[in-house]
Every structure is written in structure tokens, then in C-alpha cells.
Design an enzyme around this catalytic site. Structure first.
Site, PDB file in Angstrom:
ATOM      1  NE  ARG A   1      -3.585   0.051   2.421  1.00 50.10           N
ATOM      2  CZ  ARG A   1      -4.158  -0.684   3.382  1.00 50.10           C
ATOM      3  NH1 ARG A   1      -3.862  -0.456   4.653  1.00 50.10           N
ATOM      4  NH2 ARG A   1      -5.012  -1.631   3.084  1.00 50.10           N
ATOM      5  CE1 TYR A   2       0.630   4.406   4.286  1.00 48.65           C
ATOM      6  CE2 TYR A   2       0.653   2.150   5.110  1.00 48.65           C
ATOM      7  CZ  TYR A   2       0.148   3.441   5.154  1.00 48.65           C
ATOM      8  OH  TYR A   2      -0.822   3.758   6.066  1.00 48.65           O
TER       9      TYR A   2
ATOM     10  NE  ARG B   1       5.181   2.326   6.215  1.00 49.23           N
ATOM     11  CZ  ARG B   1       4.872   3.464   5.616  1.00 49.23           C
ATOM     12  NH1 ARG B   1       5.472   3.805   4.491  1.00 49.23           N
ATOM     13  NH2 ARG B   1       3.930   4.237   6.100  1.00 49.23           N
TER      14      ARG B   1
ATOM     15  CB  CYS C   1      -4.788 -16.008  15.671  1.00 46.33           C
ATOM     16  SG  CYS C   1      -4.707 -14.979  14.197  1.00 46.33           S
TER      17      CYS C   1
ATOM     18  CB  CYS D   1      -9.162 -10.733  18.248  1.00 47.58           C
ATOM     19  SG  CYS D   1      -7.501 -11.172  18.775  1.00 47.58           S
TER      20      CYS D   1
ATOM     21  CB  CYS E   1      -9.871 -10.227  13.731  1.00 48.88           C
ATOM     22  SG  CYS E   1      -8.504 -10.389  12.572  1.00 48.88           S
TER      23      CYS E   1
ATOM     24  NE  ARG F   1      -4.653  -8.365   7.396  1.00 47.05           N
ATOM     25  CZ  ARG F   1      -3.686  -7.932   8.214  1.00 47.05           C
ATOM     26  NH1 ARG F   1      -3.217  -8.718   9.159  1.00 47.05           N
ATOM     27  NH2 ARG F   1      -3.164  -6.739   8.049  1.00 47.05           N
TER      28      ARG F   1
ATOM     29  CG  ASP G   1      -9.682  -1.112  10.562  1.00 44.32           C
ATOM     30  OD1 ASP G   1      -9.442   0.105  10.450  1.00 44.32           O
ATOM     31  OD2 ASP G   1      -8.795  -1.983  10.660  1.00 44.32           O
TER      32      ASP G   1
ATOM     33  CG  ASP H   1      -5.581   1.354   8.205  1.00 45.65           C
ATOM     34  OD1 ASP H   1      -5.237   1.969   7.175  1.00 45.65           O
ATOM     35  OD2 ASP H   1      -4.978   0.332   8.624  1.00 45.65           O
TER      36      ASP H   1
ATOM     37  CE  LYS I   1      -1.324   1.174  10.162  1.00 46.51           C
ATOM     38  NZ  LYS I   1      -0.971   0.575   8.850  1.00 46.51           N
TER      39      LYS I   1
HETATM   40  C1  LIG Z   1      -0.162  -0.403   8.815  1.00 47.49           C
HETATM   41  C2  LIG Z   1       0.396  -0.850   7.547  1.00 47.49           C
HETATM   42  C3  LIG Z   1       1.754  -0.664   7.250  1.00 47.49           C
HETATM   43  C4  LIG Z   1       2.714  -0.018   8.209  1.00 47.49           C
HETATM   44  O1  LIG Z   1       2.425   1.312   8.460  1.00 47.49           O
HETATM   45  P1  LIG Z   1       3.357   2.150   9.450  1.00 47.49           P
HETATM   46  O2  LIG Z   1       2.636   3.443   9.606  1.00 47.49           O
HETATM   47  O3  LIG Z   1       4.684   2.283   8.765  1.00 47.49           O
HETATM   48  O4  LIG Z   1       3.479   1.379  10.709  1.00 47.49           O
HETATM   49  C5  LIG Z   1       2.204  -1.082   6.031  1.00 47.49           C
HETATM   50  N1  LIG Z   1       1.382  -1.662   5.134  1.00 47.49           N
HETATM   51  C6  LIG Z   1       0.076  -1.846   5.386  1.00 47.49           C
HETATM   52  C7  LIG Z   1      -0.776  -2.472   4.361  1.00 47.49           C
HETATM   53  C8  LIG Z   1      -0.459  -1.451   6.603  1.00 47.49           C
HETATM   54  O5  LIG Z   1      -1.761  -1.661   6.865  1.00 47.49           O
HETATM   55  S1  SF4 Z   2      -6.446  -9.395  15.677  1.00 51.29           S
HETATM   56 FE1  SF4 Z   2      -6.907 -10.946  14.112  1.00 51.29          FE
HETATM   57  S2  SF4 Z   2      -4.922 -11.469  13.221  1.00 51.29           S
HETATM   58 FE2  SF4 Z   2      -4.525 -10.425  15.178  1.00 51.29          FE
HETATM   59  S3  SF4 Z   2      -4.330 -12.089  16.689  1.00 51.29           S
HETATM   60 FE3  SF4 Z   2      -6.463 -11.385  16.726  1.00 51.29          FE
HETATM   61  S4  SF4 Z   2      -7.517 -12.747  15.293  1.00 51.29           S
HETATM   62 FE4  SF4 Z   2      -5.352 -12.931  14.871  1.00 51.29          FE
END
Ligand SMILES: *Cc1c(COP(=O)(O)O)cnc(C)c1O
Ligand code: SF4
Length: 365
Positions: A90-91, A94, A103, A107, A110, A112, A271, A308, A315
Site C-alpha cells: 500500500r505504501y 514497505r 492465531c 479476536c 479482527c 482480517r 475498522d 485506517d 493510516k
Molecule cells: C499499517 C500498515 C503498514 C505499516 O504502516 P506504518 O505506519 O509504517 O506502521 C504497512 N502496510 C500496510 C498495508 C499497513 O496496513
Molecule cells: S487481531 Fe486478528 S490477526 Fe490479530 S491475533 Fe487477533 S484474530 Fe489474529
């Protein structure tokens, strides 16, 4: 078998095995768990003090999960920003690399939720190889976040293999691990695991404490081991209704994190994830929490509050209105709400105008 593996194996995966003890009808919850898996290991279960407390809410399915008509399966559009499966780019510099679909606890809130612990999230040697391939072709990526699921649920050998392969990519400067293991199954932080992690420095680890009751002797010991191995520890907290939507609770959490050498990094606005609408708070509540932290406790304990952005915008930081106005005088409000002004430096003027400014200051002298 190691302690953590035994604990994991003894996890409750059927709501009935838990609710029976509390006299709650398991039937509706069984339906929820069929859609969104349940897994609570005995360690985390032991942190529950009563029904519906902050620990319970994070771990035990709720009927509200299947009655969410507001949120979306993938609000951050991670799938659209995945050039190869399980890798989100996305960025600019990174990428997020998902290397485990399971996991130590599922959670309920979550992000995801659409895929972790389910069959739709396929992680295997092929997907990991294709992720590694993408990362080695993209020389602009200098920071990889290894996540999941929970990457620390992998065996030491598998993790060692992935980290070795990442380290072999010359343009990857730092590796970050995103893991909830120090919170939900701290017994997993064995000396064997520490030996693996130490080999691949610089490694950063971001964990995920949401409530002060999650900080125990055992989780403190896990964090000590990691910190002693030279791994800087950060924490991301999700602002959750009925869990930590209270400035007092949040302040205590941030302060206690510092005592176990974990630096608060982010507080996330929840989210808009399908099945988690009941956990969402207003943004105003998030702003109030930051206002209650900044200036009132160590700056080290004040994380960035971010949303986000739905749609994959990344973010976005949200701050209380400390900056009242900009101009020749900058009007500021401090943590007590008192007003102060800072005399601004005049901005560099365009090329034809500097003379005027010189004249103005000469006459003043
Ligand atoms: C949160 C996130 C990051 C890391 O973001 P930082 O602000 O550098 O911690 C990188 N890629 C994705 C897809 C993210 O959701
Ligand atoms: S937030 Fe989602 S990915 Fe993270 S530990 Fe909990 S269930 Fe697993």
C-alpha cells in the site's frame, strides 16, 4: 511437546464448552462460531473475571457479529492492494506480508475476520515463495511487516526459514513482526524462539495489548525476553466499545505497557469490518482519549491515534485541536486548555518580493 503447544491444543473452539459453565444458551453462539471461528486457549481464558468483561468480549463470540448491516468484509481493500496473495503493498517503501493463517486466539474484532482461521486464507510454501519473489523484485521495499494471522504461531524452523529468506534480500533494511502472541499466548516466547529472532536483527516487534488486565507476570516475562534480545517492542491498541473506551482504562494500559518496556505506537479507530460493528466507538471518544493522555502522562506513553482509511487510503492521524490558528502568530491550546501564542517565522516569499521585506525590517530598526 512444549507448554505453549499444549495450551494451544487445549483451546476451546466451541462456545458451548465455555457458556455451559456460565448458564448461557450456546445455540446462537454456535452459529456465530460456524461463520467466524472461535479459539480461546486456557491461558487467555484464565484472564476472564466475569461474563462480558473486557477479556470475555475480545474472545467469546457474540450474536451481534452476525447482525452487522453496516460494515464491509474488507474495508481497507487489502485484497485489491495485493499484487500476489497474502502480500499488501500500500505504501511506497514497505509491505505487509501474511505468512500464517492461524492465531493463538481469534479476536472477535479482527480486521482480517473475513479470512483468518478460515479456509479462505490459504498460506503455504507457494504463497510464501510468491511473496518473497515480489519482495525481491521490488527494490523500493525497505521495510517488511511479517504478519498473519499470527506469524509467531509458526514453528521456530519455519519462522527461521522465512526470516533467513527475507534477510537474503539486500534492499530489505528492517523486518517488523506483528504478533498478538505476547498477549494471548506468552508461553510461546521461548528461549528457542528468541535464538531464532536474534539471528535476523534488526527486528522490531509490534504487539497488541488492548486492556491492562492482559498485562500479567507471564506476558511481562515474554516482553522482557524479547526486549533483552534487543528487539524494540511497540504496541497497537484498537479502541473497542466495552473493552477500553474509557480514558482512565486507556491511560492505565499505556502506563503499564511502559513498565514492561513496550512503547505504545498506535491506537486505532476500529475498522469498519463486517461482524464488528458493535465494537465501534465514535471518533470523538478517540479524540477525548488522546486529550486525556497528552501532557497528563509520559509522552512515551502517548501513541498516534489513527483511522485506517476505508478504501485503502492508509493510516491517517487524528489529533485534538491543539493548533487553533496559523499565521504570523500561531495560536495554541495546551493540555489544560490554556491558550498560548508562538510568533511565527515569516515564510520564504517568492523571488520578486524579498526587497519589500528587507525594507520593512530596516525601517523597523
Ligand atoms: C499499517 C500498515 C503498514 C505499516 O504502516 P506504518 O505506519 O509504517 O506502521 C504497512 N502496510 C500496510 C498495508 C499497513 O496496513
Ligand atoms: S487481531 Fe486478528 S490477526 Fe490479530 S491475533 Fe487477533 S484474530 Fe489474529
Amino acid at each position: 511437546m512444549e507448554t505453549w503447544q499444549k495450551l494451544l491444543q487445549a483451546s476451546i473452539t466451541k462456545p458451548g464448552d465455555l457458556t455451559r459453565r456460565y448458564g448461557i444458551d450456546p445455540q446462537p453462539l454456535e452459529e456465530v462460531a460456524a461463520q467466524y471461528p472461535m479459539r480461546v486457549n486456557p491461558y487467555y481464558l484464565g484472564l476472564i473475571k466475569e461474563v462480558d468483561d473486557p477479556i470475555w468480549r475480545q474472545a467469546v463470540p457474540s450474536e451481534q457479529e452476525v447482525h452487522d448491516s453496516v460494515c464491509y468484509a474488507d474495508p481497507l481493500e487489502e485484497e485489491n492492494q495485493s499484487p500476489v496473495p497474502n502480500l499488501v503493498h500500500r505504501y511506497p517503501d514497505r509491505a505487509l506480508f501474511l505468512v500464517c493463517s492461524e492465531c493463538a486466539m481469534y479476536c472477535r474484532f479482527c480486521t482480517r475476520k473475513r479470512k483468518v482461521g478460515g479456509e479462505s486464507m490459504l498460506v503455504n510454501r507457494d504463497t510464501i515463495e510468491s511473496g518473497l519473489g515480489y519482495l525481491s523484485e521490488h527494490v523500493e521495499i525497505r521495510d517488511v511487516i511479517v504478519s498473519g494471522g499470527d506469524p509467531l504461531l509458526l514453528s521456530d524452523e519455519k519462522l527461521d526459514w522465512i526470516l533467513t529468506r527475507l534477510r537474503a534480500i539486500p534492499h530489505i533494511e528492517i523486518i517488523r513482526i506483528g504478533s498478538r502472541i505476547p498477549v494471548v499466548l506468552p508461553q510461546r516466547i521461548t528461549m528457542g524462539l528468541i535464538r531464532v529472532l536474534r539471528k535476523h536483527q534488526p527486528i522490531y516487534l509490534n504487539t497488541h495489548f488492548n486492556h491492562p488486565d492482559e498485562i500479567t507476570e507471564t506476558s511481562a516475562k515474554a516482553c522482557t525476553r524479547l526486549a533483552d534480545a534487543g528487539i524494540p517492542l511497540g504496541n497497537q491498541t484498537v479502541l473497542l466499545r466495552g473493552v477500553n473506551d474509557d480514558p482512565t482504562v486507556m491511560k492505565r494500559l499505556m502506563q503499564r505497557l511502559l513498565t514492561i518496556r513496550v512503547r505504545p505506537y498506535y491506537i486505532y479507530q476500529a475498522d469498519m469490518v463486517q461482524g464488528t460493528d458493535h465494537f465501534r466507538t465514535s471518533v470523538e471518544e478517540g479524540i477525548e482519549i488522546i486529550r486525556a493522555l497528552r501532557g497528563h502522562t509520559s509522552g512515551l506513553g502517548v501513541p498516534a491515534y489513527v483511522i485506517d482509511a476505508p478504501g485503502g487510503g492508509g493510516k491517517i492521524p487524528i489529533l485534538p485541536d491543539y493548533l487553533q490558528s496559523l499565521g504570523t502568530e500561531v495560536v495554541l491550546k495546551n493540555y489544560l486548555g490554556e491558550t498560548y501564542t508562538y510568533v511565527n517565522v515569516l515564510q520564504q516569499l517568492p523571488a520578486e518580493e524579498p526587497l519589500q521585506r528587507v525594507n520593512a525590517s530596516t525601517t523597523a530598526v
